[in-house]
Scaffold this active site. Structure first.
Site, short mmCIF file in Angstrom:
data_model
loop_
_atom_site.label_atom_id
_atom_site.label_comp_id
_atom_site.label_asym_id
_atom_site.label_seq_id
_atom_site.Cartn_x
_atom_site.Cartn_y
_atom_site.Cartn_z
N TYR B 227 0.83 -1.21 0.00
CA TYR B 227 0.00 0.00 0.00
C TYR B 227 0.86 1.26 0.00
O TYR B 227 0.71 2.15 -0.85
CB TYR B 227 -0.94 0.03 1.21
N LYS B 231 1.60 4.46 -3.13
CA LYS B 231 1.58 5.94 -3.06
C LYS B 231 2.95 6.51 -3.44
O LYS B 231 3.04 7.62 -3.97
CB LYS B 231 1.16 6.39 -1.67
#
Lengths: 443, 443
Positions: B227, B231
């Site tokens: 995750y 980003k």
């Protein structure tokens, strides 16, 4: 022995200290007359190497180089590089045979079997089966869409490139973790991950002192296309996976590769490597050489000060072997910058002109608007000492240009499609409408 | 005016210098009795803001905050956050209503219409239609899978997370480039992109002097889950797109958000925000508060020295407004670190203990093996001055904990599912077999 401390499989026993010196090149080649059989004249010792993307330009040369030196090789490839040519109306300058014919012919002349597994590593069911059935000691991962212009054709090609490259690499990481955590990943990155910073480019990491404290951190990345960025993403994902899962990876940030000739790919016409000169997959150097051969002015993008690292494909295959024979430690992402010389676009044009003149070619240049968004005059000083420290003995461009490039361009110049030697993908115009039909040909 | 120099649309006329001071908070809220109507008591001036992920925790609070202040808001959401709960057997502590009921109720009590567009931004046909029909001046992009444990459940969830987040953001970049190049992208990143380096964390970029030369480069990133890495990838892609296409982006590297209360979400029970306390979507602080409320020892992962940046959701919504009102220049990726205080896990446990005692709770702690791979004792000093310089007046945890968290945990403690408050996703065990059924519950 380097291998002991990282838990390498026992059947993997390379002469790690200086693999190239242990086997004189003259004995290690795949010259068919000498019957390279996978044990004599080799140092691979039967170590199993899976080459993802082994039908591509670098992958094919590497597969043969390793097979000739006693490594047991499996090629995993979904033939997407050939599909891209079909999609865009491109073709290699050199007439290559099918992947199946290539490995058949190689078996006949070398006595070495290369396993061919055709499928997509983004399909994890396929990758699992391939991985578990071959059970590699090393995975060399060339299996990515590798053209910056292709990734900038339009939104769909940008999305395809990042999905294909990033997800494929995640799948490889999971396959290693789950099926053989001792397997060493040799991953092809690109020098283009670094961009063109105004400071020296180190090999993967940089030690920074800031406000009185010091840390060694991943070198900051500034990819210049969705392709280059996909490899930036891979590097970050791999760095995490090596730390979290204690797997071993060598990330090779490769420069621009040139040359058609390796000893093995020249051993039979059916083994010849591809030569891309088009505006999508051809590099500036490849295009310049073809342009010189057919009497077209060399097309310099913008000011021509764009400087990059380069290497001969004969050095690529040696670098891969060095990386395999000197595996990273478990938990380590080792990074090498894999190139041997730096040139600007203007340098390349000058060298092609000089070498072309020796063959009686009259080489002119023309400046055209740069279709890319990039610095055209910039500082560039990238380090590349680690592979040399491990024994790489470079081929240099001024020695190899005629032999490995110009001779092929002249031999096959009747196959040149003049429409393909101009740039057609403009970074600024990459849009949401499908642009496949016009991507390869300037309009 | 800040907006003039970057070519903002003429109907976008915020009071850029100090937006919060221009409208006293007491007048700008959505208290239904005061009939906030979108023009009075606001400074949005009708500027159109598309909020991708506007049904999620931060997105919903932001949508209401902006709608109450005169911005014209459209929510784009594919309801995937609610789907994740269905997949994993989770539920918010607070009883939330459907997205449709939320916007209906908000319209009734505020007089402000929020447009709801349900679809997936990875589906570019949908995104194109949504973008062109609404034609936003700003896009606030919360629309990503935002849980580190979710991304580490197994290979499929890792792949989903990176595909969903990275491709979604590429699509948003292309939509802006093609349909409204003046649209300002406000993208939610995470402080977790930086990892825990041994030097100070700057806001997005760091100036490095190396071998006698100096450059300002993207701050090196070391994401600690697939995750966080997604980003990191977004940041690199956006940085490229701003440079290549001259679009404007503000990347907000947000810390851990806490709190249920904003003035608008408390204006009616149908508007209440979600409160996640489970091992997948709940943060350490949220879990601790629920554990305190139900008399379960606070579960500290490992040594508890893990330190991160935090902020109250009442500050999140203000930060987003500040970012919208002070857009990046064209060609710029402006980066703010969006948090207000740093705490270690042990700090959080101590504060929850202290505040719990005021409510008569007897709070104990227990150490459990850390399911993550992360430093448990480390240097951490991250900068967060830029948003304060633009007018952010923080809420602090010791003031807001009872009001915005503990009171909710106590009110809804009968809804707590005790099985969900232990960690169940182990970074080291993330594998290739599907692990959905056991992910949410420790086994």
């Amino acid at each position: 022995m380097t291998t002991a401390k990282v838990g390498r499989p026992v059947n993997h026993t390379p002469s790690a200290a200086s693999p190239r010196r242990a086997v004189p090149a003259s004995k290690a080649v795949a010259a068919p007359e000498k019957t390279v059989n996978g044990t004599a004249n080799s140092n691979g010792g039967g170590a199993k190497v899976m080459i993802i993307g082994g039908d591509g330009y670098c992958g094919w040369a590497t597969a043969l180089h390793l097979s000739a030196r006693g490594y047991k090789v499996a090629i995993v490839d979904n033939m997407c590089r050939r599909s891209f040519d079909l999609q865009l109306g491109l073709d290699t300058l050199t007439p290559i045979t099918s992947a199946h014919q290539r490995v058949r012919r190689w078996g006949e002349i070398s006595g070495n079997h290369i396993e061919l597994m055709v499928g997509d590593i983004c399909d994890f069911e396929f990758l699992s089966e391939a991985f578990q059935s071959f059970n590699p000691d090393s995975v060399v991962h060339f299996g990515e869409q590798r053209s910056a212009p292709y990734s900038m054709i339009d939104r769909q090609h940008a999305v395809f490139t990042q999905h294909n490259n990033v997800i494929g690499t995640i799948n490889v990481l999971y396959a290693i973790k789950e099926f053989n955590p001792d397997c060493h990943l040799v991953k092809l990155g690109t020098m283009g991950e670094y961009g063109t910073p105004n400071i020296d480019i180190e090999e993967g990491y940089i030690t920074i002192t800031h406000n009185g404290r010091t840390d060694t951190l991943p070198y900051p990345k500034q990819g210049g296309s969705f392709y280059h960025l996909s490899k930036v993403h891979d590097s970050h994902n791999i760095h995490f996976a090596t730390r979290a899962w204690k797997i071993a990876c060598t990330d090779l940030n490769q420069g621009v590769v040139y040359g058609v000739r390796t000893e093995e790919t020249m051993a039979h016409p059916d083994l010849i490597n591809r030569y891309d000169y088009d505006g999508i997959f051809g590099t500036a150097l490849n295009r310049f050489v073809v342009q010189a051969a057919v009497g077209h002015p060399l097309t310099i993008y913008g000011k021509g000060g764009q400087t990059r690292g380069f290497l001969d494909i004969r050095d690529t295959v040696r670098c891969i072997q060095i990386a395999i024979d000197n595996p990273a430690d478990k938990g380590e992402m080792r990074v090498y910058n894999q190139f041997t010389e730096q040139f600007s676009v203007n340098d390349l044009a000058r060298i092609v002109g000089t070498e072309g003149k020796k063959l009686g070619l009259n080489v002119e240049t023309v400046t055209i608007p740069n279709p890319r968004v990039e610095a055209e005059e910039h500082y560039y000083n990238a380090k590349c000492t680690k592979l040399r420290d491990l024994g790489l003995e470079p081929h240099f461009l001024n020695e190899g240009l005629i032999d490995s490039l110009l001779s092929f361009a002249i031999e096959y110049k009747d196959r040149v499609d003049m429409k393909l030697i101009k740039p057609a993908v403009d970074w600024r115009k990459s849009g949401v409408a499908d642009a496949t039909s016009k991507a390869a040909v300037a309009v």
